[in-house]
Motif scaffolding. Structure first.
Motif, PDB file in Angstrom:
ATOM      1  N   ASP A   1      -0.280  14.086  -3.917  1.00 30.91           N
ATOM      2  CA  ASP A   1      -0.858  13.953  -5.254  1.00 30.91           C
ATOM      3  C   ASP A   1      -1.330  12.503  -5.368  1.00 30.91           C
ATOM      4  OD1 ASP A   1      -1.419  13.531  -7.923  1.00 30.91           O
ATOM      5  OD2 ASP A   1       0.213  14.795  -8.655  1.00 30.91           O
ATOM      6  N   ALA A   2      -2.622  12.329  -5.057  1.00 30.47           N
ATOM      7  CA  ALA A   2      -3.229  11.000  -5.060  1.00 30.47           C
ATOM      8  C   ALA A   2      -4.073  10.830  -6.329  1.00 30.47           C
ATOM      9  CB  ALA A   2      -4.086  10.816  -3.811  1.00 30.47           C
ATOM     10  N   ALA A   3      -3.680  11.528  -7.400  1.00 28.40           N
ATOM     11  CA  ALA A   3      -4.445  11.507  -8.655  1.00 28.40           C
ATOM     12  C   ALA A   3      -4.805  10.085  -9.078  1.00 28.40           C
ATOM     13  CB  ALA A   3      -3.646  12.204  -9.767  1.00 28.40           C
ATOM     14  N   CYS A   4      -3.822   9.186  -8.950  1.00 26.15           N
ATOM     15  CA  CYS A   4      -4.001   7.803  -9.438  1.00 26.15           C
ATOM     16  C   CYS A   4      -4.476   6.858  -8.344  1.00 26.15           C
ATOM     17  CB  CYS A   4      -2.665   7.275  -9.964  1.00 26.15           C
ATOM     18  SG  CYS A   4      -1.926   8.265 -11.248  1.00 26.15           S
ATOM     19  N   ALA A   5      -4.632   7.337  -7.106  1.00 24.44           N
ATOM     20  CA  ALA A   5      -4.628   6.422  -5.970  1.00 24.44           C
ATOM     21  C   ALA A   5      -5.969   6.184  -5.287  1.00 24.44           C
ATOM     22  CB  ALA A   5      -3.597   6.886  -4.956  1.00 24.44           C
ATOM     23  N   ALA A   6      -7.093   6.488  -5.934  1.00 29.92           N
ATOM     24  CA  ALA A   6      -8.384   6.156  -5.318  1.00 29.92           C
ATOM     25  C   ALA A   6      -8.464   4.642  -5.149  1.00 29.92           C
ATOM     26  CB  ALA A   6      -9.536   6.657  -6.180  1.00 29.92           C
ATOM     27  N   GLY A   7      -8.723   4.192  -3.935  1.00 29.58           N
ATOM     28  CA  GLY A   7      -8.832   2.751  -3.678  1.00 29.58           C
ATOM     29  C   GLY A   7      -7.529   2.107  -3.239  1.00 29.58           C
ATOM     30  N   SER A   8      -6.415   2.826  -3.294  1.00 24.92           N
ATOM     31  CA  SER A   8      -5.155   2.291  -2.772  1.00 24.92           C
ATOM     32  C   SER A   8      -5.191   2.355  -1.247  1.00 24.92           C
ATOM     33  CB  SER A   8      -3.965   3.105  -3.280  1.00 24.92           C
ATOM     34  OG  SER A   8      -3.883   3.024  -4.683  1.00 24.92           O
ATOM     35  N   GLU A   9      -4.355   1.521  -0.614  1.00 27.52           N
ATOM     36  CA  GLU A   9      -4.350   1.498   0.851  1.00 27.52           C
ATOM     37  C   GLU A   9      -2.930   1.564   1.388  1.00 27.52           C
ATOM     38  OE1 GLU A   9      -7.497  -1.739   2.117  1.00 27.52           O
ATOM     39  OE2 GLU A   9      -6.688  -2.065   0.113  1.00 27.52           O
ATOM     40  N   ILE A  10      -2.818   2.090   2.597  1.00 26.50           N
ATOM     41  CA  ILE A  10      -1.517   2.190   3.250  1.00 26.50           C
ATOM     42  C   ILE A  10      -1.656   1.678   4.683  1.00 26.50           C
ATOM     43  CG2 ILE A  10      -1.908   4.602   3.950  1.00 26.50           C
ATOM     44  CD1 ILE A  10       1.099   5.078   3.240  1.00 26.50           C
ATOM     45  N   ARG A  11      -0.619   0.991   5.156  1.00 27.58           N
ATOM     46  CA  ARG A  11      -0.613   0.484   6.530  1.00 27.58           C
ATOM     47  C   ARG A  11      -0.312   1.654   7.455  1.00 27.58           C
ATOM     48  NH1 ARG A  11      -2.649  -4.133   8.498  1.00 27.58           N
ATOM     49  NH2 ARG A  11      -1.648  -4.643  10.464  1.00 27.58           N
ATOM     50  N   TRP A  12      -1.186   1.921   8.386  1.00 25.57           N
ATOM     51  CA  TRP A  12      -1.063   3.100   9.243  1.00 25.57           C
ATOM     52  C   TRP A  12      -1.421   2.719  10.666  1.00 25.57           C
ATOM     53  CZ3 TRP A  12       1.490   6.819   7.063  1.00 25.57           C
ATOM     54  CH2 TRP A  12       1.577   8.062   7.686  1.00 25.57           C
ATOM     55  N   HIS A  13      -0.481   2.827  11.592  1.00 32.03           N
ATOM     56  CA  HIS A  13      -0.709   2.419  12.987  1.00 32.03           C
ATOM     57  C   HIS A  13      -1.374   1.043  13.049  1.00 32.03           C
ATOM     58  CE1 HIS A  13       0.559   6.392  13.942  1.00 32.03           C
ATOM     59  NE2 HIS A  13      -0.500   6.978  13.443  1.00 32.03           N
ATOM     60  N   ASP A  14      -0.761   0.074  12.348  1.00 32.51           N
ATOM     61  CA  ASP A  14      -1.215  -1.318  12.381  1.00 32.51           C
ATOM     62  C   ASP A  14      -2.597  -1.566  11.805  1.00 32.51           C
ATOM     63  OD1 ASP A  14       1.183  -2.143  13.528  1.00 32.51           O
ATOM     64  OD2 ASP A  14       0.468  -1.636  15.536  1.00 32.51           O
ATOM     65  N   ARG A  15      -3.066  -0.631  10.959  1.00 30.83           N
ATOM     66  CA  ARG A  15      -4.349  -0.848  10.278  1.00 30.83           C
ATOM     67  C   ARG A  15      -4.186  -0.493   8.814  1.00 30.83           C
ATOM     68  NH1 ARG A  15      -8.346   2.590  13.604  1.00 30.83           N
ATOM     69  NH2 ARG A  15      -7.773   3.946  11.870  1.00 30.83           N
ATOM     70  N   TRP A  16      -4.971  -1.109   7.934  1.00 28.34           N
ATOM     71  CA  TRP A  16      -4.991  -0.683   6.530  1.00 28.34           C
ATOM     72  C   TRP A  16      -5.971   0.469   6.390  1.00 28.34           C
ATOM     73  CZ3 TRP A  16      -1.356  -1.891   3.247  1.00 28.34           C
ATOM     74  CH2 TRP A  16      -0.637  -3.079   3.428  1.00 28.34           C
ATOM     75  N   GLU A  17      -5.499   1.571   5.824  1.00 27.58           N
ATOM     76  CA  GLU A  17      -6.366   2.740   5.644  1.00 27.58           C
ATOM     77  C   GLU A  17      -6.333   3.184   4.190  1.00 27.58           C
ATOM     78  OE1 GLU A  17      -5.338   5.879   8.304  1.00 27.58           O
ATOM     79  OE2 GLU A  17      -6.086   4.783  10.053  1.00 27.58           O
ATOM     80  N   PRO A  18      -7.448   3.767   3.692  1.00 29.11           N
ATOM     81  CA  PRO A  18      -7.445   4.267   2.316  1.00 29.11           C
ATOM     82  C   PRO A  18      -6.448   5.409   2.166  1.00 29.11           C
ATOM     83  CG  PRO A  18      -9.680   4.255   3.240  1.00 29.11           C
ATOM     84  CD  PRO A  18      -8.745   3.989   4.372  1.00 29.11           C
ATOM     85  N   VAL A  19      -5.760   5.462   1.057  1.00 33.41           N
ATOM     86  CA  VAL A  19      -4.911   6.607   0.741  1.00 33.41           C
ATOM     87  C   VAL A  19      -5.812   7.826   0.564  1.00 33.41           C
ATOM     88  CG1 VAL A  19      -3.552   7.623  -1.148  1.00 33.41           C
ATOM     89  CG2 VAL A  19      -2.977   5.358  -0.278  1.00 33.41           C
TER      90      VAL A  19
END
Ligand SMILES: *Cc1c(COP(=O)(O)O)cnc(C)c1O
Length: 380
Positions: A151-169
């Motif tokens: 549920d990414a309702a609020c999360a457009a533009g948020s980022e998460i660290r994934w395999h040593d890279r920042w990726e959009p949620v």
């Protein structure tokens, strides 16, 4: 009056809406397709399907992931009520797990013990734009062969660290992610939602189900020079987004990174202004998460009347909201015998206070919010 939120709308949005009104096609059509393509590119998703809201996005996501009557979906009670409602729409029961005190997100340590033979899916929430601990949640889901819906309702533009890279949620990292474009979110189409996935078969089903499961879409029949008739192989829904909304969404999407940049700066400024007030607990961003700061939630000190603080701020022309509500406390979802087991969620609702945060908030307004808050809590 300082509102809690103010959507960013300009000349580009006005021109986009007008273009659609004059085009002769105003419901789901070419603008929706273009918005989907742009959104997929923005979050790095293989597929994006636009729908009428995030609530309807969640409903379709759960259905397509196999949720049905007699089954359970593990989710957070501490969320907008839509998360739990969508589970009920499928005839299934939400099973609530508690949250972590500092991120307001599902506590992965409590997840495994909530899994039963009836569990059909995990619906995790990136609450207020703060990414939840997906790495831990996905590991548990994989061990049990369960689909994960974000549920990414609020999360457009948020980022998460994934395999040593920042990726959009919402790439998605789970199986499906659902976004909202309600005016309380960082970009808006009035009402609207988006479903992302990497599975072409699921994307295809979203597209059918949003349009009454119609076998030949109206857009295809409209463009064809031979007559054809549609059929309805299963019961679907009218969850379409209109081209008017999509045209608005395409312009909003162009602003997303700038909106998030400004919100992050404003959140950091709240942090700097409030860090001298240890009585107020500030939101916490884990090292692997970058919030879009859809909301900025402080926790009030013990023994302070939340409603009185909010009234004090309102009297000074400042709108606030209490902490995110808990679905299990609402008659619609009450699970009385289990409610005592969600102390962190209840604490977050009772002590949380959401401060105004929007694109055009000025330094002066922010200073006013902070000094009024200090007065309302009688911290001086
Ligand atoms: C806003 C919100 C929703 C519902 O979004 P709509 O587009 O209004 O249906 C669902 N979940 C969460 C966590 C939300 O904040």
């Amino acid at each position: 009056m300082i509102p809690i939120m103010r959507p960013v709308m300009g000349d580009a949005e006005e021109a986009a809406v007008l273009r659609v009104l004059r085009s002769g096609w105003i419901t789901q059509g070419a603008e929706v397709a273009a918005f989907e393509e742009a959104f997929a590119a923005q979050v790095g998703a293989p597929f994006a399907c636009a729908v009428s809201s995030c609530t309807t996005a969640l409903h379709l996501a759960l259905l397509v992931a196999g949720v049905g009557p007699g089954l359970e979906v593990i989710t957070a009670s501490h969320s907008f009520i839509a998360s739990a409602n969508a589970v009920r729409y499928c005839g299934a029961d939400p099973v609530f797990v508690d949250i972590e005190p500092h991120t307001f997100n599902m506590d992965p340590c409590l997840l495994e013990q909530a899994i039963t033979a009836r569990t059909a899916a995990i619906l995790c929430v990136h609450q207020m734009g703060m990414p939840c601990d997906l790495e831990a949640i996905l590991a548990i889901a994989a061990r049990h062969g369960l689909p994960v819906i974000e549920d990414a309702a609020c999360a457009a533009g948020s980022e998460i660290r994934w395999h040593d890279r920042w990726e959009p949620v919402g790439r998605p990292h789970g199986d499906i992610a659902c976004f909202s474009f309600h005016p309380r979110k960082v970009i808006s189409t009035g009402e609207g939602g988006m479903i992302t996935t990497a599975r072409p078969d699921w994307d295809e089903r979203f597209r059918r189900l949003r349009q009454h499961a119609m076998s030949i879409p109206d857009t295809r029949r409209h463009a064809a020079n031979t007559v054809s008739f549609e059929s309805y192989p299963e019961v679907g829904y009218n969850y379409r987004m209109t081209d008017i909304q999509a045209a608005l969404g395409r312009e909003q999407l162009k602003r997303l990174l700038d909106i998030v940049r400004v919100r992050r700066a404003r959140a950091a400024r709240y942090g700097a202004l409030l860090k001298t007030r240890p009585e107020l607990e500030l939101p916490h961003e884990p090292t692997w998460a970058r919030s879009n700061w859809q909301s900025f939630c402080v926790r009030l000190p013990a023994g302070i009347d939340q409603a009185a603080v909010m009234q004090g701020l309102l009297d000074e022309g400042i709108a606030t909201r209490r902490g995110i509500m808990c679905a299990h406390r609402e008659p619609a979802h009450g699970v009385p015998d289990r409610s005592a087991a969600l102390p962190v969620s209840e604490f977050a609702q009772d002590r949380g206070l959401l401060l105004p945060l929007h694109h055009t908030l000025t330094d002066e307004e922010q200073d006013h919010v902070v000094s009024a808050l200090v007065r309302a809590c009688a911290l001086d």
